[in-house]
Enzyme design. Structure first.
Site, PDB file in Angstrom:
ATOM      1  N   HIS A 104      12.689  52.564  50.393  1.00 45.29           N
ATOM      2  CA  HIS A 104      13.927  51.852  50.722  1.00 45.29           C
ATOM      3  C   HIS A 104      14.979  52.878  51.151  1.00 45.29           C
ATOM      4  O   HIS A 104      15.068  53.970  50.577  1.00 45.29           O
ATOM      5  CB  HIS A 104      14.424  51.085  49.493  1.00 45.29           C
ATOM      6  CG  HIS A 104      15.886  50.737  49.542  1.00 45.29           C
ATOM      7  ND1 HIS A 104      16.837  51.427  48.817  1.00 45.29           N
ATOM      8  CD2 HIS A 104      16.555  49.785  50.228  1.00 45.29           C
ATOM      9  CE1 HIS A 104      18.028  50.918  49.040  1.00 45.29           C
ATOM     10  NE2 HIS A 104      17.889  49.925  49.901  1.00 45.29           N
ATOM     11  N   ASN A 106      19.243  52.853  52.751  1.00 46.20           N
ATOM     12  CA  ASN A 106      20.396  52.069  53.158  1.00 46.20           C
ATOM     13  C   ASN A 106      21.581  52.999  53.354  1.00 46.20           C
ATOM     14  O   ASN A 106      21.806  53.901  52.547  1.00 46.20           O
ATOM     15  CB  ASN A 106      20.714  51.009  52.092  1.00 46.20           C
ATOM     16  CG  ASN A 106      22.019  50.283  52.383  1.00 46.20           C
ATOM     17  OD1 ASN A 106      23.062  50.664  51.873  1.00 46.20           O
ATOM     18  ND2 ASN A 106      21.939  49.259  53.196  1.00 46.20           N
ATOM     19  N   VAL A 107      22.309  52.804  54.441  1.00 46.93           N
ATOM     20  CA  VAL A 107      23.594  53.479  54.644  1.00 46.93           C
ATOM     21  C   VAL A 107      24.578  52.428  55.137  1.00 46.93           C
ATOM     22  O   VAL A 107      24.237  51.595  55.989  1.00 46.93           O
ATOM     23  CB  VAL A 107      23.495  54.655  55.630  1.00 46.93           C
ATOM     24  CG1 VAL A 107      22.835  55.857  54.977  1.00 46.93           C
ATOM     25  CG2 VAL A 107      22.745  54.284  56.895  1.00 46.93           C
ATOM     26  N   ARG A 108      25.809  52.456  54.617  1.00 47.99           N
ATOM     27  CA  ARG A 108      26.736  51.372  54.917  1.00 47.99           C
ATOM     28  C   ARG A 108      28.190  51.822  54.771  1.00 47.99           C
ATOM     29  O   ARG A 108      28.485  52.814  54.104  1.00 47.99           O
ATOM     30  CB  ARG A 108      26.485  50.193  53.966  1.00 47.99           C
ATOM     31  CG  ARG A 108      26.630  50.573  52.507  1.00 47.99           C
ATOM     32  CD  ARG A 108      26.141  49.476  51.567  1.00 47.99           C
ATOM     33  NE  ARG A 108      26.284  49.846  50.168  1.00 47.99           N
ATOM     34  CZ  ARG A 108      25.402  50.547  49.477  1.00 47.99           C
ATOM     35  NH1 ARG A 108      24.284  50.945  50.065  1.00 47.99           N
ATOM     36  NH2 ARG A 108      25.611  50.850  48.216  1.00 47.99           N
ATOM     37  N   HIS A 143      12.130  64.286  47.078  1.00 47.62           N
ATOM     38  CA  HIS A 143      13.360  64.662  46.381  1.00 47.62           C
ATOM     39  C   HIS A 143      13.991  65.919  46.984  1.00 47.62           C
ATOM     40  O   HIS A 143      15.224  66.026  47.046  1.00 47.62           O
ATOM     41  CB  HIS A 143      13.091  64.845  44.896  1.00 47.62           C
ATOM     42  CG  HIS A 143      13.026  63.551  44.144  1.00 47.62           C
ATOM     43  ND1 HIS A 143      14.144  62.933  43.647  1.00 47.62           N
ATOM     44  CD2 HIS A 143      11.986  62.747  43.823  1.00 47.62           C
ATOM     45  CE1 HIS A 143      13.810  61.809  43.045  1.00 47.62           C
ATOM     46  NE2 HIS A 143      12.494  61.675  43.137  1.00 47.62           N
ATOM     47  N   HIS A 173      15.623  44.650  31.823  1.00 45.57           N
ATOM     48  CA  HIS A 173      14.823  43.733  31.017  1.00 45.57           C
ATOM     49  C   HIS A 173      13.411  44.260  30.776  1.00 45.57           C
ATOM     50  O   HIS A 173      12.721  43.800  29.869  1.00 45.57           O
ATOM     51  CB  HIS A 173      14.769  42.349  31.677  1.00 45.57           C
ATOM     52  CG  HIS A 173      14.165  42.361  33.051  1.00 45.57           C
ATOM     53  ND1 HIS A 173      14.788  42.909  34.142  1.00 45.57           N
ATOM     54  CD2 HIS A 173      12.983  41.880  33.505  1.00 45.57           C
ATOM     55  CE1 HIS A 173      14.025  42.771  35.211  1.00 45.57           C
ATOM     56  NE2 HIS A 173      12.913  42.147  34.858  1.00 45.57           N
ATOM     57  N   GLY A 256      27.344  34.791  52.662  1.00 46.14           N
ATOM     58  CA  GLY A 256      26.823  33.895  53.679  1.00 46.14           C
ATOM     59  C   GLY A 256      26.023  34.601  54.746  1.00 46.14           C
ATOM     60  O   GLY A 256      25.992  34.179  55.900  1.00 46.14           O
ATOM     61  N   GLY A 257      25.367  35.698  54.366  1.00 46.03           N
ATOM     62  CA  GLY A 257      24.548  36.439  55.319  1.00 46.03           C
ATOM     63  C   GLY A 257      23.296  35.668  55.705  1.00 46.03           C
ATOM     64  O   GLY A 257      23.018  34.585  55.190  1.00 46.03           O
ATOM     65  N   ARG A 258      22.542  36.263  56.598  1.00 49.21           N
ATOM     66  CA  ARG A 258      21.333  35.609  57.098  1.00 49.21           C
ATOM     67  C   ARG A 258      20.199  35.797  56.096  1.00 49.21           C
ATOM     68  O   ARG A 258      19.711  36.913  55.887  1.00 49.21           O
ATOM     69  CB  ARG A 258      20.950  36.205  58.449  1.00 49.21           C
ATOM     70  CG  ARG A 258      19.779  35.508  59.119  1.00 49.21           C
ATOM     71  CD  ARG A 258      19.630  36.016  60.550  1.00 49.21           C
ATOM     72  NE  ARG A 258      18.582  35.312  61.247  1.00 49.21           N
ATOM     73  CZ  ARG A 258      17.318  35.758  61.343  1.00 49.21           C
ATOM     74  NH1 ARG A 258      16.969  36.887  60.756  1.00 49.21           N
ATOM     75  NH2 ARG A 258      16.409  35.068  62.010  1.00 49.21           N
TER      76      ARG A 258
END
Length: 298
Positions: A104, A106-108, A143, A173, A256-258
Protein backbone atom coordinates in the site's frame (compact mmCIF):
# COMPACT_ATOMS: atom_id res chain seq x y z
CA UNK A 1 1.20 27.71 -1.69
CA UNK A 2 0.41 26.46 -5.20
CA UNK A 3 -1.95 23.49 -5.19
CA UNK A 4 -1.61 23.18 -8.97
CA UNK A 5 2.02 22.09 -8.45
CA UNK A 6 0.85 19.34 -6.14
CA UNK A 7 -1.85 18.22 -8.55
CA UNK A 8 0.58 18.11 -11.46
CA UNK A 9 3.03 16.03 -9.45
CA UNK A 10 0.34 13.57 -8.34
CA UNK A 11 -0.97 13.03 -11.86
CA UNK A 12 2.57 12.41 -13.08
CA UNK A 13 3.24 10.01 -10.21
CA UNK A 14 0.11 8.01 -11.00
CA UNK A 15 1.09 7.75 -14.67
CA UNK A 16 4.67 6.65 -13.88
CA UNK A 17 3.57 3.98 -11.43
CA UNK A 18 0.85 2.62 -13.71
CA UNK A 19 3.19 2.45 -16.71
CA UNK A 20 5.82 0.55 -14.72
CA UNK A 21 3.35 -1.89 -13.15
CA UNK A 22 1.57 -2.56 -16.45
CA UNK A 23 4.90 -3.39 -18.07
CA UNK A 24 5.73 -5.67 -15.14
CA UNK A 25 2.36 -7.42 -15.28
CA UNK A 26 1.91 -7.69 -19.03
CA UNK A 27 -1.68 -6.46 -18.87
CA UNK A 28 -2.86 -2.84 -19.16
CA UNK A 29 -4.67 -1.02 -16.36
CA UNK A 30 -8.27 0.01 -16.90
CA UNK A 31 -8.82 3.78 -16.85
CA UNK A 32 -11.99 5.16 -15.24
CA UNK A 33 -12.52 8.90 -14.83
CA UNK A 34 -15.26 10.07 -12.46
CA UNK A 35 -16.86 13.25 -11.20
CA UNK A 36 -18.14 14.01 -7.71
CA UNK A 37 -21.42 15.97 -7.50
CA UNK A 38 -20.24 18.19 -4.64
CA UNK A 39 -17.00 19.05 -6.43
CA UNK A 40 -13.96 17.47 -8.03
CA UNK A 41 -13.37 13.93 -9.20
CA UNK A 42 -10.61 11.53 -9.99
CA UNK A 43 -8.98 8.93 -12.19
CA UNK A 44 -9.10 5.28 -11.15
CA UNK A 45 -6.56 2.93 -12.73
CA UNK A 46 -7.39 -0.70 -12.01
CA UNK A 47 -6.05 -4.12 -12.90
CA UNK A 48 -7.84 -7.42 -12.24
CA UNK A 49 -6.79 -10.98 -13.10
CA UNK A 50 -3.44 -9.83 -14.42
CA UNK A 51 -0.33 -11.85 -14.93
CA UNK A 52 1.17 -10.70 -11.62
CA UNK A 53 -1.57 -8.78 -9.84
CA UNK A 54 -4.80 -10.52 -8.98
CA UNK A 55 -6.20 -7.09 -8.18
CA UNK A 56 -4.69 -3.65 -7.83
CA UNK A 57 -5.54 0.00 -8.13
CA UNK A 58 -3.59 3.23 -8.48
CA UNK A 59 -6.04 6.06 -7.88
CA UNK A 60 -5.81 9.83 -8.21
CA UNK A 61 -8.47 12.02 -6.64
CA UNK A 62 -9.00 15.77 -6.28
CA UNK A 63 -12.17 16.52 -4.37
CA UNK A 64 -13.70 19.59 -2.71
CA UNK A 65 -16.40 20.09 -0.11
CA UNK A 66 -18.19 22.65 2.02
CA UNK A 67 -17.55 21.03 5.41
CA UNK A 68 -14.71 18.77 6.57
CA UNK A 69 -15.97 15.25 7.43
CA UNK A 70 -15.31 13.94 10.96
CA UNK A 71 -12.41 11.68 9.91
CA UNK A 72 -10.47 14.68 8.56
CA UNK A 73 -11.04 17.01 11.53
CA UNK A 74 -10.77 14.47 14.35
CA UNK A 75 -7.18 15.48 15.11
CA UNK A 76 -7.82 19.17 14.40
CA UNK A 77 -11.20 20.00 15.96
CA UNK A 78 -10.60 23.72 15.46
CA UNK A 79 -10.99 23.15 11.70
CA UNK A 80 -14.40 21.46 11.93
CA UNK A 81 -16.93 23.07 9.63
CA UNK A 82 -14.42 24.59 7.21
CA UNK A 83 -14.55 24.19 3.47
CA UNK A 84 -11.88 21.82 2.20
CA UNK A 85 -9.92 20.54 -0.77
CA UNK A 86 -8.08 17.22 -0.88
CA UNK A 87 -5.92 15.56 -3.50
CA UNK A 88 -3.79 12.47 -3.50
CA UNK A 89 -2.62 9.22 -5.06
CA UNK A 90 -3.49 5.98 -3.29
CA UNK A 91 -2.55 2.47 -4.37
CA UNK A 92 -2.99 -1.08 -3.16
CA UNK A 93 -1.63 -4.12 -5.01
CA UNK A 94 -2.72 -7.70 -4.26
CA UNK A 95 -0.44 -10.12 -6.17
CA UNK A 96 -1.56 -13.61 -7.06
CA UNK A 97 1.65 -15.34 -5.91
CA UNK A 98 1.62 -15.67 -2.10
CA UNK A 99 5.38 -15.13 -2.01
CA UNK A 100 4.92 -11.61 -3.36
CA UNK A 101 3.70 -9.23 -0.63
CA UNK A 102 0.67 -7.00 -0.77
CA UNK A 103 1.67 -3.34 -0.69
CA UNK A 104 0.00 0.00 0.00
CA UNK A 105 1.19 3.55 -0.74
CA UNK A 106 -0.54 6.89 -0.34
CA UNK A 107 0.50 10.53 -0.66
CA UNK A 108 -2.00 13.34 -0.15
CA UNK A 109 -2.59 17.00 0.65
CA UNK A 110 -5.48 18.76 2.41
CA UNK A 111 -6.39 22.43 2.47
CA UNK A 112 -9.03 23.82 4.85
CA UNK A 113 -10.36 27.31 4.20
CA UNK A 114 -12.49 29.86 6.04
CA UNK A 115 -13.47 33.30 4.81
CA UNK A 116 -11.25 36.01 6.24
CA UNK A 117 -8.52 33.58 7.38
CA UNK A 118 -5.41 32.13 5.76
CA UNK A 119 -5.80 28.62 4.34
CA UNK A 120 -4.56 25.77 6.52
CA UNK A 121 -2.71 22.96 4.71
CA UNK A 122 -1.27 19.62 5.69
CA UNK A 123 0.29 16.64 3.95
CA UNK A 124 0.11 12.93 4.71
CA UNK A 125 1.11 9.59 3.31
CA UNK A 126 3.50 6.68 3.51
CA UNK A 127 3.90 3.10 2.36
CA UNK A 128 3.70 -0.26 4.09
CA UNK A 129 4.04 -3.91 3.16
CA UNK A 130 1.95 -6.96 4.08
CA UNK A 131 3.72 -10.25 3.29
CA UNK A 132 2.32 -13.76 3.60
CA UNK A 133 5.50 -15.83 3.25
CA UNK A 134 8.13 -13.18 4.00
CA UNK A 135 11.87 -13.00 3.38
CA UNK A 136 14.15 -11.04 5.69
CA UNK A 137 16.14 -9.51 2.84
CA UNK A 138 12.92 -8.21 1.29
CA UNK A 139 11.85 -6.58 4.54
CA UNK A 140 15.27 -4.98 4.94
CA UNK A 141 15.20 -3.64 1.37
CA UNK A 142 11.74 -2.15 1.77
CA UNK A 143 12.55 -0.43 5.06
CA UNK A 144 15.93 0.84 3.87
CA UNK A 145 14.28 2.41 0.85
CA UNK A 146 11.74 4.09 3.12
CA UNK A 147 14.56 5.41 5.28
CA UNK A 148 16.42 6.76 2.24
CA UNK A 149 13.31 8.71 1.22
CA UNK A 150 13.30 10.54 4.56
CA UNK A 151 17.02 11.08 5.16
CA UNK A 152 17.09 14.61 3.65
CA UNK A 153 14.43 15.76 6.12
CA UNK A 154 16.08 15.10 9.47
CA UNK A 155 17.98 12.39 11.29
CA UNK A 156 14.98 11.43 13.44
CA UNK A 157 12.37 11.54 10.67
CA UNK A 158 12.49 7.87 9.72
CA UNK A 159 12.35 6.59 13.29
CA UNK A 160 9.29 8.75 14.03
CA UNK A 161 7.44 7.83 10.84
CA UNK A 162 8.29 4.12 11.21
CA UNK A 163 6.89 4.07 14.73
CA UNK A 164 3.83 5.98 13.55
CA UNK A 165 3.31 3.34 10.87
CA UNK A 166 3.69 0.47 13.35
CA UNK A 167 1.13 2.08 15.64
CA UNK A 168 -1.31 3.06 12.89
CA UNK A 169 -1.47 -0.23 10.96
CA UNK A 170 -2.34 -2.24 14.04
CA UNK A 171 -5.48 -4.29 14.51
CA UNK A 172 -6.43 -3.52 18.09
CA UNK A 173 -9.10 -6.20 18.27
CA UNK A 174 -6.55 -8.82 17.12
CA UNK A 175 -3.62 -7.32 19.02
CA UNK A 176 -1.40 -7.79 15.99
CA UNK A 177 0.06 -5.61 13.22
CA UNK A 178 -1.39 -5.78 9.73
CA UNK A 179 2.02 -6.39 8.20
CA UNK A 180 5.66 -5.43 8.64
CA UNK A 181 5.07 -1.69 8.43
CA UNK A 182 7.04 0.95 6.60
CA UNK A 183 6.46 4.67 7.12
CA UNK A 184 3.37 6.76 7.83
CA UNK A 185 2.82 10.46 8.45
CA UNK A 186 -0.18 12.77 8.69
CA UNK A 187 -1.06 16.37 9.60
CA UNK A 188 2.37 17.45 8.32
CA UNK A 189 2.79 21.22 7.97
CA UNK A 190 5.87 21.97 10.07
CA UNK A 191 8.65 23.56 8.03
CA UNK A 192 6.34 25.18 5.51
CA UNK A 193 4.68 24.21 2.25
CA UNK A 194 7.79 23.67 0.12
CA UNK A 195 9.54 21.36 2.60
CA UNK A 196 6.40 19.31 3.26
CA UNK A 197 5.69 19.01 -0.46
CA UNK A 198 9.30 17.89 -1.05
CA UNK A 199 8.97 15.22 1.63
CA UNK A 200 5.76 13.93 0.08
CA UNK A 201 7.43 13.78 -3.34
CA UNK A 202 10.41 11.88 -1.93
CA UNK A 203 8.10 9.24 -0.49
CA UNK A 204 6.06 8.92 -3.69
CA UNK A 205 9.17 8.78 -5.89
CA UNK A 206 10.70 5.92 -3.87
CA UNK A 207 7.73 3.56 -4.07
CA UNK A 208 8.76 1.71 -7.23
CA UNK A 209 12.33 1.34 -5.91
CA UNK A 210 10.96 -0.18 -2.71
CA UNK A 211 8.55 -2.68 -4.26
CA UNK A 212 9.36 -3.66 -7.85
CA UNK A 213 12.61 -5.54 -7.00
CA UNK A 214 10.64 -7.73 -4.58
CA UNK A 215 8.11 -8.63 -7.26
CA UNK A 216 10.91 -9.56 -9.66
CA UNK A 217 12.60 -11.73 -7.01
CA UNK A 218 9.54 -13.68 -5.87
CA UNK A 219 6.93 -13.87 -8.62
CA UNK A 220 8.43 -16.98 -10.24
CA UNK A 221 8.50 -19.01 -7.01
CA UNK A 222 6.29 -22.10 -7.16
CA UNK A 223 3.27 -22.27 -4.85
CA UNK A 224 0.27 -24.50 -4.32
CA UNK A 225 -3.14 -24.67 -2.69
CA UNK A 226 -1.68 -24.47 0.82
CA UNK A 227 0.01 -21.14 0.15
CA UNK A 228 -3.03 -19.69 -1.58
CA UNK A 229 -5.23 -20.78 1.30
CA UNK A 230 -3.04 -19.04 3.87
CA UNK A 231 -2.85 -15.95 1.68
CA UNK A 232 -6.65 -15.77 1.59
CA UNK A 233 -6.81 -16.16 5.38
CA UNK A 234 -4.29 -13.37 5.99
CA UNK A 235 -6.05 -11.14 3.48
CA UNK A 236 -8.93 -11.14 5.93
CA UNK A 237 -6.80 -9.02 8.27
CA UNK A 238 -6.39 -6.51 5.47
CA UNK A 239 -10.14 -6.27 5.03
CA UNK A 240 -10.71 -5.88 8.76
CA UNK A 241 -8.25 -3.01 9.05
CA UNK A 242 -9.47 -1.12 6.00
CA UNK A 243 -13.14 -1.30 6.95
CA UNK A 244 -12.75 -0.69 10.70
CA UNK A 245 -9.75 1.60 11.21
CA UNK A 246 -8.38 3.14 8.01
CA UNK A 247 -8.79 6.93 7.99
CA UNK A 248 -8.57 7.11 4.20
CA UNK A 249 -11.44 4.67 3.74
CA UNK A 250 -13.53 6.46 6.36
CA UNK A 251 -12.81 9.86 4.82
CA UNK A 252 -13.77 8.65 1.36
CA UNK A 253 -17.07 7.19 2.51
CA UNK A 254 -17.94 10.11 4.84
CA UNK A 255 -17.16 12.70 2.15
CA UNK A 256 -19.37 11.05 -0.47
CA UNK A 257 -16.47 9.71 -2.49
CA UNK A 258 -16.77 7.13 -5.22
CA UNK A 259 -17.38 3.81 -3.48
CA UNK A 260 -15.94 1.63 -6.25
CA UNK A 261 -12.65 3.55 -6.13
CA UNK A 262 -12.49 3.59 -2.33
CA UNK A 263 -13.08 -0.14 -1.97
CA UNK A 264 -10.70 -1.16 -4.74
CA UNK A 265 -8.22 -1.69 -1.87
CA UNK A 266 -10.01 -4.89 -0.86
CA UNK A 267 -8.60 -8.20 -2.12
CA UNK A 268 -10.63 -10.28 -4.60
CA UNK A 269 -10.80 -13.46 -2.49
CA UNK A 270 -10.63 -13.79 1.30
CA UNK A 271 -11.22 -16.46 3.97
CA UNK A 272 -12.01 -16.34 7.66
CA UNK A 273 -11.70 -19.26 10.10
CA UNK A 274 -12.79 -19.60 13.68
CA UNK A 275 -9.90 -19.41 16.17
CA UNK A 276 -7.29 -20.72 13.72
CA UNK A 277 -3.60 -20.89 14.65
CA UNK A 278 -0.68 -22.03 12.48
CA UNK A 279 1.12 -25.26 13.27
CA UNK A 280 4.22 -24.56 15.40
CA UNK A 281 7.40 -24.53 13.34
CA UNK A 282 5.54 -24.16 10.04
CA UNK A 283 6.28 -21.50 7.41
CA UNK A 284 2.96 -19.91 8.32
CA UNK A 285 3.97 -19.69 11.98
CA UNK A 286 7.21 -17.93 10.99
CA UNK A 287 5.19 -14.95 9.76
CA UNK A 288 3.84 -14.43 13.27
CA UNK A 289 6.98 -15.22 15.25
CA UNK A 290 9.62 -13.47 13.11
CA UNK A 291 7.86 -10.72 11.17
CA UNK A 292 4.66 -9.53 12.83
CA UNK A 293 6.68 -8.08 15.69
CA UNK A 294 8.18 -4.70 16.54
CA UNK A 295 11.60 -4.77 14.87
CA UNK A 296 14.25 -2.41 13.53
CA UNK A 297 14.74 -3.68 9.98
CA UNK A 298 17.47 -1.23 8.95
Amino acid sequence: MDTNLVKGYLLGLQARIVDTLASLDGQPFRRDEWQRPEGGGGITRLIEEGGVFERGGVNFSHVLGRQLPPSASAHRPELAGRAWEAMGVSLVLHPRNPYVPTVHMNVRMFVATKEGEAPVFWFGGGMDMTPYYPFEEDAVHFHRTCKAALEPFGADCHARFKQWCDEYFYLKHRQEPRGIGGIFFDDLSQGGFEQCFSLMQSVGDRFLDAYVPLVLRRNQLAYGERERDFQAYRRGRYVEFNLVFDRGTLFGLQSGGRTESILMSLPPSVKWRYDWHPEPGSPEAKLYSDFLIARDWV
